[in-house]
Design a protein around this motif. Sequence first.
Motif, short mmCIF file in Angstrom:
data_model
loop_
_atom_site.label_atom_id
_atom_site.label_comp_id
_atom_site.label_asym_id
_atom_site.label_seq_id
_atom_site.Cartn_x
_atom_site.Cartn_y
_atom_site.Cartn_z
N MET A 1 -5.01 -11.22 -19.07
CA MET A 1 -4.39 -10.01 -19.58
C MET A 1 -3.97 -9.13 -18.40
SD MET A 1 -6.09 -7.44 -22.25
CE MET A 1 -5.21 -6.12 -22.95
N LYS A 2 -2.74 -8.68 -18.41
CA LYS A 2 -2.23 -7.85 -17.33
C LYS A 2 -2.58 -6.38 -17.58
CE LYS A 2 1.87 -8.39 -15.85
NZ LYS A 2 3.30 -8.51 -15.70
N GLN A 3 -2.67 -5.65 -16.47
CA GLN A 3 -2.92 -4.22 -16.56
C GLN A 3 -1.60 -3.52 -16.93
OE1 GLN A 3 -3.74 -2.08 -12.85
NE2 GLN A 3 -5.56 -1.27 -13.83
N SER A 4 -1.66 -2.54 -17.81
CA SER A 4 -0.46 -1.82 -18.20
C SER A 4 0.02 -0.95 -17.05
CB SER A 4 -0.71 -0.95 -19.43
OG SER A 4 -1.56 0.14 -19.07
N ARG A 5 1.27 -0.56 -17.09
CA ARG A 5 1.82 0.31 -16.04
C ARG A 5 1.11 1.65 -16.02
NH1 ARG A 5 8.20 -1.13 -16.77
NH2 ARG A 5 8.09 -3.11 -15.67
N ALA A 6 0.77 2.16 -17.20
CA ALA A 6 0.07 3.45 -17.27
C ALA A 6 -1.30 3.36 -16.62
CB ALA A 6 -0.05 3.90 -18.73
N MET A 7 -2.01 2.26 -16.87
CA MET A 7 -3.32 2.09 -16.26
C MET A 7 -3.21 1.85 -14.75
SD MET A 7 -5.72 2.78 -18.24
CE MET A 7 -7.08 2.19 -17.28
N SER A 8 -2.17 1.16 -14.31
CA SER A 8 -1.94 0.97 -12.88
C SER A 8 -1.70 2.32 -12.21
CB SER A 8 -0.74 0.05 -12.62
OG SER A 8 -1.03 -1.26 -13.01
N LEU A 9 -0.92 3.17 -12.85
CA LEU A 9 -0.66 4.50 -12.31
C LEU A 9 -1.95 5.32 -12.28
CD1 LEU A 9 1.22 6.72 -11.29
CD2 LEU A 9 1.69 7.30 -13.70
N ALA A 10 -2.72 5.27 -13.36
CA ALA A 10 -3.98 6.01 -13.42
C ALA A 10 -4.93 5.52 -12.32
CB ALA A 10 -4.63 5.84 -14.80
N GLU A 11 -5.02 4.22 -12.12
CA GLU A 11 -5.88 3.66 -11.08
C GLU A 11 -5.43 4.14 -9.70
OE1 GLU A 11 -6.88 -0.61 -8.97
OE2 GLU A 11 -6.20 -0.63 -11.04
N SER A 12 -4.14 4.12 -9.45
CA SER A 12 -3.61 4.56 -8.16
C SER A 12 -3.90 6.04 -7.91
CB SER A 12 -2.10 4.32 -8.08
OG SER A 12 -1.82 2.95 -8.09
N LEU A 13 -3.72 6.87 -8.93
CA LEU A 13 -3.97 8.30 -8.77
C LEU A 13 -5.44 8.59 -8.52
CD1 LEU A 13 -1.62 9.71 -11.56
CD2 LEU A 13 -1.26 9.79 -9.08
N VAL A 14 -6.32 7.90 -9.24
CA VAL A 14 -7.76 8.08 -9.03
C VAL A 14 -8.14 7.59 -7.64
CG1 VAL A 14 -10.05 7.32 -9.78
CG2 VAL A 14 -8.37 8.06 -11.47
N ASN A 15 -7.59 6.48 -7.22
CA ASN A 15 -7.87 5.93 -5.89
C ASN A 15 -7.48 6.92 -4.80
OD1 ASN A 15 -8.57 4.11 -3.86
ND2 ASN A 15 -6.60 3.10 -3.92
N VAL A 16 -6.30 7.53 -4.92
CA VAL A 16 -5.84 8.50 -3.93
C VAL A 16 -6.72 9.75 -3.95
CG1 VAL A 16 -3.94 10.07 -3.36
CG2 VAL A 16 -3.46 7.67 -3.87
N ALA A 17 -7.06 10.24 -5.14
CA ALA A 17 -7.89 11.44 -5.25
C ALA A 17 -9.28 11.21 -4.66
CB ALA A 17 -8.00 11.88 -6.71
N VAL A 18 -9.88 10.07 -4.96
CA VAL A 18 -11.21 9.76 -4.43
C VAL A 18 -11.13 9.58 -2.91
CG1 VAL A 18 -13.02 7.99 -4.38
CG2 VAL A 18 -12.11 8.80 -6.56
N GLY A 19 -10.10 8.90 -2.43
CA GLY A 19 -9.92 8.71 -0.99
C GLY A 19 -9.76 10.03 -0.26
N TYR A 20 -8.98 10.93 -0.84
CA TYR A 20 -8.77 12.25 -0.23
C TYR A 20 -10.09 13.03 -0.17
CZ TYR A 20 -7.25 17.08 0.34
OH TYR A 20 -7.11 18.37 0.78
N GLY A 21 -10.80 13.07 -1.28
CA GLY A 21 -12.08 13.78 -1.32
C GLY A 21 -13.07 13.19 -0.33
N LEU A 22 -13.13 11.87 -0.26
CA LEU A 22 -14.03 11.20 0.66
C LEU A 22 -13.65 11.50 2.11
CD1 LEU A 22 -16.45 9.32 0.90
CD2 LEU A 22 -14.86 7.40 0.79
N ALA A 23 -12.36 11.54 2.39
CA ALA A 23 -11.91 11.85 3.75
C ALA A 23 -12.34 13.25 4.16
CB ALA A 23 -10.39 11.71 3.84
N VAL A 24 -12.15 14.23 3.28
CA VAL A 24 -12.50 15.61 3.60
C VAL A 24 -14.01 15.74 3.82
CG1 VAL A 24 -12.55 17.98 2.73
CG2 VAL A 24 -10.47 16.61 2.49
N VAL A 25 -14.80 15.16 2.93
CA VAL A 25 -16.26 15.23 3.07
C VAL A 25 -16.71 14.53 4.36
CG1 VAL A 25 -18.46 14.46 2.09
CG2 VAL A 25 -16.72 15.50 0.62
#
Length: 80
Positions: A1-25
């Motif tokens: 089963m493939k990941q939907s485009r909406a879920m791919s976008l959500a995953e990418s946004l969460v990945n960037v947000a977590v990465g940014y927060g981790l970088a600052v900390v």
Amino acid sequence: MKQSRAMSLAESLVNVAVGYGLAVVTQLLVFPLFGLHTTLAENMTIGAIFTAVSIGRSYCLRRIFEGLRVCREIKEAAEA
């Protein structure tokens, strides 16, 4: 089963947000160990710059690997 485009976008946004927060900390914890003292705003700006570079790097590598995959498929099709 493939990941939907909406879920791919959500995953990418969460990945960037977590990465940014981790970088600052991480910067807040590590910079003082090297005698670097920055404000929270400076840390957030530095984190944003590194996040932008990371997004660009990730995109370029993804496109390179996609190109390699396509070349491999063309080569396999030509040999068949």
